[in-house]
Enzyme design. Structure first.
Site, PDB file in Angstrom:
ATOM      1  N   GLY A  45      -0.064  -0.046  -5.103  1.00  0.00           N
ATOM      2  CA  GLY A  45      -1.530  -0.680  -4.936  1.00  0.00           C
ATOM      3  C   GLY A  45      -3.070   0.494  -6.182  1.00  0.00           C
ATOM      4  O   GLY A  45      -2.980   1.983  -5.900  1.00  0.00           O
TER       5      GLY A  45
ATOM      6  N   CYS B  78       0.886  -1.351  -0.184  1.00  0.00           N
ATOM      7  CA  CYS B  78       0.359  -0.172   0.284  1.00  0.00           C
ATOM      8  C   CYS B  78       1.004   1.221  -0.127  1.00  0.00           C
ATOM      9  O   CYS B  78       2.292   1.304   0.519  1.00  0.00           O
ATOM     10  CB  CYS B  78      -1.123  -0.193   0.761  1.00  0.00           C
TER      11      CYS B  78
ATOM     12  N   ASN C  38       0.652   1.531   5.974  1.00  0.00           N
ATOM     13  CA  ASN C  38       1.216   0.409   4.952  1.00  0.00           C
ATOM     14  C   ASN C  38       1.638  -0.368   5.620  1.00  0.00           C
ATOM     15  O   ASN C  38       2.869  -0.184   6.513  1.00  0.00           O
ATOM     16  CB  ASN C  38       2.343   1.511   4.097  1.00  0.00           C
ATOM     17  N   GLY C  39       1.556  -1.909   5.927  1.00  0.00           N
ATOM     18  CA  GLY C  39       2.287  -2.962   6.525  1.00  0.00           C
ATOM     19  C   GLY C  39       1.534  -3.836   6.746  1.00  0.00           C
ATOM     20  O   GLY C  39      -0.329  -3.960   5.641  1.00  0.00           O
TER      21      GLY C  39
ATOM     22  N   TYR D 201      12.492  -4.076  -6.053  1.00  0.00           N
ATOM     23  CA  TYR D 201      10.997  -4.423  -7.355  1.00  0.00           C
ATOM     24  C   TYR D 201      10.120  -3.543  -6.410  1.00  0.00           C
ATOM     25  O   TYR D 201       9.585  -2.641  -7.524  1.00  0.00           O
ATOM     26  CB  TYR D 201      10.745  -5.706  -7.040  1.00  0.00           C
TER      27      TYR D 201
END
Ligand code: SF4
Length: 481
Positions: free
Chosen positions: A44, A18, A119-120, A259
């Protein structure tokens, strides 16, 4: 009957988690937030949302889809009043795709409204949820993020800052989290700093975002990363920083460099682009092979392929062309054309490939299904030999810290040797960068095998943060929304 086929069923890659963006003190807070989220779209693509405040009321808009489609007219932006806003782009790592799972989420607590964007992934989310439900809490989403709000609501401490810290001390896992009350913006990174989070400035406004590319789009300047375990509080008194957690070792996700992050982002003073080119350089040094042309699997394989080409003195060419206009879902007219799926995104460029010994450079192999299709496409275009170089070590373990990886049983490298994988995907040779080579690419002399300098658990199985829910067999299944 036509059916919708999910992009993820066809393209076998790990999925970004995210992205979060927050801004305090801007007349154009919502517009800046939407632009920042647009720059973070790669993190996302399923849904996006923004909540703003004018320091009295809160305003929100969210939907499924891409940022540009959700915030596509000035009416929507102008309804998001106030000079402070937080936003989120989502790929569902915890919690299924569902309207109630779109972030930021908002709750009215004893002290007023509070919004959160995360985020996580929390590794003890279900354990805590079980305890909270037993005490009478009612959850309206299946996101681990909602647990943070419940814990803040239940804290007995006096100030909002103390309640937030109290809540976060009870959770384990990876989190870069933004919280917004009617007077302050809070940005917190977990004590191991697994997921990225940076601070920027635009005139008098402070900004926090998952990656610095979100600052560039609005002309803001990167100040620095939020440090692992740091809580930054921004309000009318300015910018204050706290270190409320016991110090722990940095365990930044090494896959962000390979990535997930955009190549134009700067993380921990490293340009992601430079790291990727270095990976190509060390990949070439570790696994030299004679060939006529280096071809990246676009887009993520491009910088590593450039590094490889420079180091090996072999020509770099775009032998695979990517279609950038593929949405996350598309219509699959019949089952007979399912096998053509990969061609929606990639097509072989025959003028580069015919009669050539080709080195393909890609970022990772997950299940192996996409690699197999790409190799067969390159061979069908006339390649004489196909050698594959991967800019990560073999992915042998699942991620529990915010990246959607398949179950370990589906990871081809978890149960097959490199030679076996080469045979299965149909290449003449296959090699992966070593863990040490990867660490060297980021500027470390080598990996510290006792205490790795990064989280590299999906390659090593050395999980730096306890997987509480995974080892708790008695948990009920909560993700049934
Ligand atoms: Fe990143 Fe892999 Fe660690 Fe997950 S397990 S945080 S993807 S390095």
């Amino acid at each position: 009957m036509n059916k919708t086929l999910d992009y993820n069923d066809v393209f076998d890659s790990l999925h970004e988690e995210c992205g979060v963006f927050g801004i305090y003190g801007s007349e154009d807070a919502a517009a800046h937030c939407a632009l920042g989220l647009h720059a973070l779209q790669h993190r996302g693509q399923e849904a996006a949302g923004i909540i703003s405040t004018n320091h009295q009321n809160f305003f929100f808009h969210h939907d499924e889809g891409h940022v540009g489609d959700i915030f596509n007219n000035s009416n929507i932006i102008s309804k998001l009043s106030g000079n402070t806003a937080i936003g989120h782009v989502r790929y569902s790592t915890a919690g299924k795709k569902h309207d109630t799972n779109i972030q930021p989420i908002f709750a009215e607590l004893e002290f007023g409204g509070i919004a959160v964007a995360h985020n996580g992934n929390l590794t003890n989310a279900n354990t805590i949820k079980q305890e909270l439900i037993a005490k009478g809490s009612i959850f309206k989403s299946s996101m681990d993020t909602e647990i943070i709000l419940h814990l803040i609501a239940q804290s007995k401490l006096n100030t909002i800052s103390d309640r937030i810290i109290d809540a976060l001390k009870q959770i384990k896992g990876a989190y870069s989290v933004l919280l917004m009350t009617n007077d302050s913006l809070y940005a917190i990174r977990d004590p191991n700093g697994v997921r990225p989070l940076s601070i920027g400035k635009l005139n008098e406004s402070y900004i926090v975002a998952s990656e610095s590319c979100a600052f560039d789009i609005i002309g803001a300047k990167l100040i620095r990363d939020v440090e692992p375990g740091e809580m930054v509080v921004i309000n009318q008194n300015g910018f204050k920083t706290y270190k409320p957690f016991a110090k722990q070792l940095n365990k930044f996700c090494i896959f962000e460099y390979i990535y997930f992050a955009r190549p134009d982002s700067i993380i921990n003073n490293n340009y992601v682009y430079d790291v990727r080119k270095n990976i190509g350089k060390y990949l070439a040094q570790e696994n030299p092979i004679d060939a006529d042309v280096i071809v990246p699997v676009p887009d993520s394989g491009v910088p590593s392929a450039m590094g490889y080409a420079k180091e090996s003195n072999i020509n770099f060419e775009f032998g695979i062309i990517r279609n950038h206009y593929v949405g996350r879902t598309f219509i699959e007219p019949t089952d007979q054309v399912r096998h053509l799926g990969v061609k929606l995104k990639h097509n072989a460029n025959k003028s580069v490939l015919q009669g050539k010994r080709v080195i393909l450079v890609d970022d990772s192999i997950v299940r192996g299904t996409t690699s197999k299709k790409i190799v067969s496409m390159v061979r069908a275009a006339g390649a004489k030999e196909v050698h594959m170089k991967i800019s990560s070590p073999p992915t042998t373990h699942s991620c529990f810290y915010g990246v959607d990886t398949p179950n370990r049983s589906k990871l081809i490298a978890a149960s097959h040797s490199v030679d076996e994988i080469a045979k299965l995907i149909g290449v003449d040779s296959l090699s992966f960068i070593s863990l040490d080579g990867l660490y060297k690419s980021i500027g470390e002399a080598k990996r510290n095998n006792e205490e790795p300098q990064f989280c590299d658990a999906c390659f090593s199985g050395q999980y730096p943060i306890e997987l509480v829910d995974e080892s708790n067999q008695n948990l009920p299944l909560f993700n049934n929304l």
